[in-house]
Design an enzyme around this catalytic site. Structure first.
Site, PDB file in Angstrom:
ATOM      1  N   LYS A  75    -116.099 -14.616  72.565  1.00 25.81           N
ATOM      2  CA  LYS A  75    -117.298 -14.429  71.550  1.00 25.81           C
ATOM      3  C   LYS A  75    -117.698 -13.145  71.836  1.00 25.81           C
ATOM      4  O   LYS A  75    -117.172 -12.190  72.626  1.00 25.81           O
ATOM      5  CB  LYS A  75    -118.343 -15.508  72.281  1.00 25.81           C
ATOM      6  CG  LYS A  75    -118.623 -15.213  73.766  1.00 25.81           C
ATOM      7  CD  LYS A  75    -119.694 -14.206  74.203  1.00 25.81           C
ATOM      8  CE  LYS A  75    -119.992 -14.189  75.616  1.00 25.81           C
ATOM      9  NZ  LYS A  75    -120.905 -13.042  75.730  1.00 25.81           N
ATOM     10  N   GLY A 104    -114.661  -8.629  80.280  1.00 24.54           N
ATOM     11  CA  GLY A 104    -115.049  -7.757  79.360  1.00 24.54           C
ATOM     12  C   GLY A 104    -116.116  -7.995  78.663  1.00 24.54           C
ATOM     13  O   GLY A 104    -116.453  -7.476  77.716  1.00 24.54           O
ATOM     14  N   GLY A 105    -117.056  -9.104  78.895  1.00 18.95           N
ATOM     15  CA  GLY A 105    -118.277  -9.519  78.049  1.00 18.95           C
ATOM     16  C   GLY A 105    -117.842 -10.348  76.837  1.00 18.95           C
ATOM     17  O   GLY A 105    -118.885 -10.401  76.131  1.00 18.95           O
ATOM     18  N   MET A 106    -116.783 -10.711  76.710  1.00 15.92           N
ATOM     19  CA  MET A 106    -116.168 -11.898  75.542  1.00 15.92           C
ATOM     20  C   MET A 106    -116.194 -13.227  76.271  1.00 15.92           C
ATOM     21  O   MET A 106    -115.730 -13.895  75.333  1.00 15.92           O
ATOM     22  CB  MET A 106    -115.267 -11.330  75.074  1.00 15.92           C
ATOM     23  CG  MET A 106    -115.294  -9.859  74.319  1.00 15.92           C
ATOM     24  SD  MET A 106    -113.857  -9.397  73.392  1.00 15.92           S
ATOM     25  CE  MET A 106    -113.999 -10.598  72.142  1.00 15.92           C
ATOM     26  N   GLY A 125    -114.152 -14.941  78.361  1.00 20.79           N
ATOM     27  CA  GLY A 125    -112.755 -15.429  78.302  1.00 20.79           C
ATOM     28  C   GLY A 125    -112.692 -16.485  79.687  1.00 20.79           C
ATOM     29  O   GLY A 125    -112.121 -17.709  79.127  1.00 20.79           O
ATOM     30  N   ALA A 136    -114.246 -19.686  78.000  1.00 23.17           N
ATOM     31  CA  ALA A 136    -113.342 -20.295  77.233  1.00 23.17           C
ATOM     32  C   ALA A 136    -112.442 -21.131  77.974  1.00 23.17           C
ATOM     33  O   ALA A 136    -112.091 -21.981  77.433  1.00 23.17           O
ATOM     34  CB  ALA A 136    -112.888 -19.286  76.217  1.00 23.17           C
ATOM     35  N   ASP A 138    -122.057 -19.653  79.203  1.00 18.15           N
ATOM     36  CA  ASP A 138    -121.571 -19.628  77.841  1.00 18.15           C
ATOM     37  C   ASP A 138    -120.412 -20.585  77.620  1.00 18.15           C
ATOM     38  O   ASP A 138    -119.763 -20.477  76.639  1.00 18.15           O
ATOM     39  CB  ASP A 138    -120.960 -17.950  78.167  1.00 18.15           C
ATOM     40  CG  ASP A 138    -121.553 -16.926  77.869  1.00 18.15           C
ATOM     41  OD1 ASP A 138    -122.641 -16.914  77.444  1.00 18.15           O
ATOM     42  OD2 ASP A 138    -121.120 -15.866  78.432  1.00 18.15           O
TER      43      ASP A 138
END
Length: 309
Positions: free
Chosen positions: A15, A104-106, A108, A111, A143
């Site tokens: 994201k 990395g702030g996404m 992972g 997910a 998240d």
């Protein structure tokens, strides 16, 4: 009766935080936030297969050296939650192939957890309802529920009080990854330290909320409008810990990005492009400047079963 599958493959997206407002540090050590999430086409793939024990292996296109292979891994905890919820004593082997940057702030790791929830539910035929699955996801991290749902959503509270947001069309991004991750707690701590200096930024007095300009831009499907409303309260703290990211943001803007933003707690930087062709040009320009750049798009669906041929 539906028999459990011998192996289940689930894919879940990373994201980008299009908007991230952080409230004051609470007495419980947490912050209320307001986030606009968009799931993008950088994926985590998880295969779950029957096993005597709960085991895990992790590979991928990104550096996975720091990914834990024990109960610290959110995917392992997700599998155990499903087993506990269903009251079963079953093992599972999780094979994870990562394409989302680590630390990395996404999202992972989130997910991975969302994919493991869906995969184990399908593998064991436990039939957990979607609502209960989201509740289990919230136990794992703020998240994780969004990684289950995907698309575009607004998150309040800890970020897991989700409501879908209408986003028309497609938004094209170029993400630039970094070999060195950033610790989310360290970035929040840097933000708090920054705010403790009364001469600097003032903490928002109101409860965090997403600006209407973001919602209007998403509904219009207008990348230029969205670029003007991107915001991340953690960005300044991330830049303080990684000053090189400021140069990267300027490089991306000079290379044609409508705007750039640190994704979540960083250090991944997401650049919004005017469209697919502009994103390809931007990716080429950033790669030529020596950066690891990937073209992704959103919104995409959340964790879902993939039927391998």
């Amino acid at each position: 009766m539906i028999l459990p599958a011998p192996t289940v493959h689930v894919r879940a997206p990373g994201k980008i935080n299009l908007f991230f407002e952080v409230g004051a540090l609470g007495a419980d050590g947490y912050h209320d936030v307001a986030s606009a999430y968009q799931a993008v086409s950088a994926y985590e793939d998880v295969w779950a297969s029957a096993s005597d024990d709960l085991t895990i292996e992790v590979t991928g296109s990104v550096d996975v050296a720091g990914v834990p292979l024990d109960a610290r891994n959110l995917a392992v905890r997700a599998a155990q939650l499903v087993a506990d919820e269903a009251g079963i004593d079953a093992g599972v082997h999780l094979r994870i192939v990562k394409d989302v940057p680590v630390a990395g702030g996404m999202g992972g790791g989130s997910a991975d957890a969302a994919a493991a929830l869906v995969a184990c539910d399908a593998l064991w035929g436990t039939g957990i309802s979607p609502i209960r699955l989201r509740e289990l996801a919230a136990e794992l991290g703020a998240d994780v529920p969004f990684a289950l749902t995907g698309g575009t959503a607004i998150g309040l509270g800890r970020g897991d009080d989700l409501s879908p947001a209408l986003a028309r069309g497609r938004f094209d991004w170029v993400i630039v990854t970094s070999e060195d991750g950033l610790s989310t707690p360290a970035v929040f701590a840097a933000l708090d330290a920054h705010r403790d200096d009364a001469s600097l930024d003032i903490v928002p007095a109101r409860r965090p909320m997403v600006d209407d300009a973001v919602l209007h831009a998403l509904r219009a499907g207008d990348a230029h409008m969205l670029a003007a409303s991107l915001r991340n309260d953690l960005q300044q703290a991330a830049l303080a810990l990684r000053p090189d990211l400021a140069d990267l943001l300027e490089t991306g803007r000079a290379a044609g990005a409508l705007e750039g933003i640190v994704s979540g707690s960083g250090p991944t930087v997401a650049f919004l492009a005017a469209g697919p062709e502009a994103a390809i040009d931007l990716q080429i320009g950033l790669s030529a400047a020596g950066h690891v750049a990937h073209h992704v798009h959103g919104p995409v669906p959340g964790a879902r079963v993939i039927h391998d041929d």
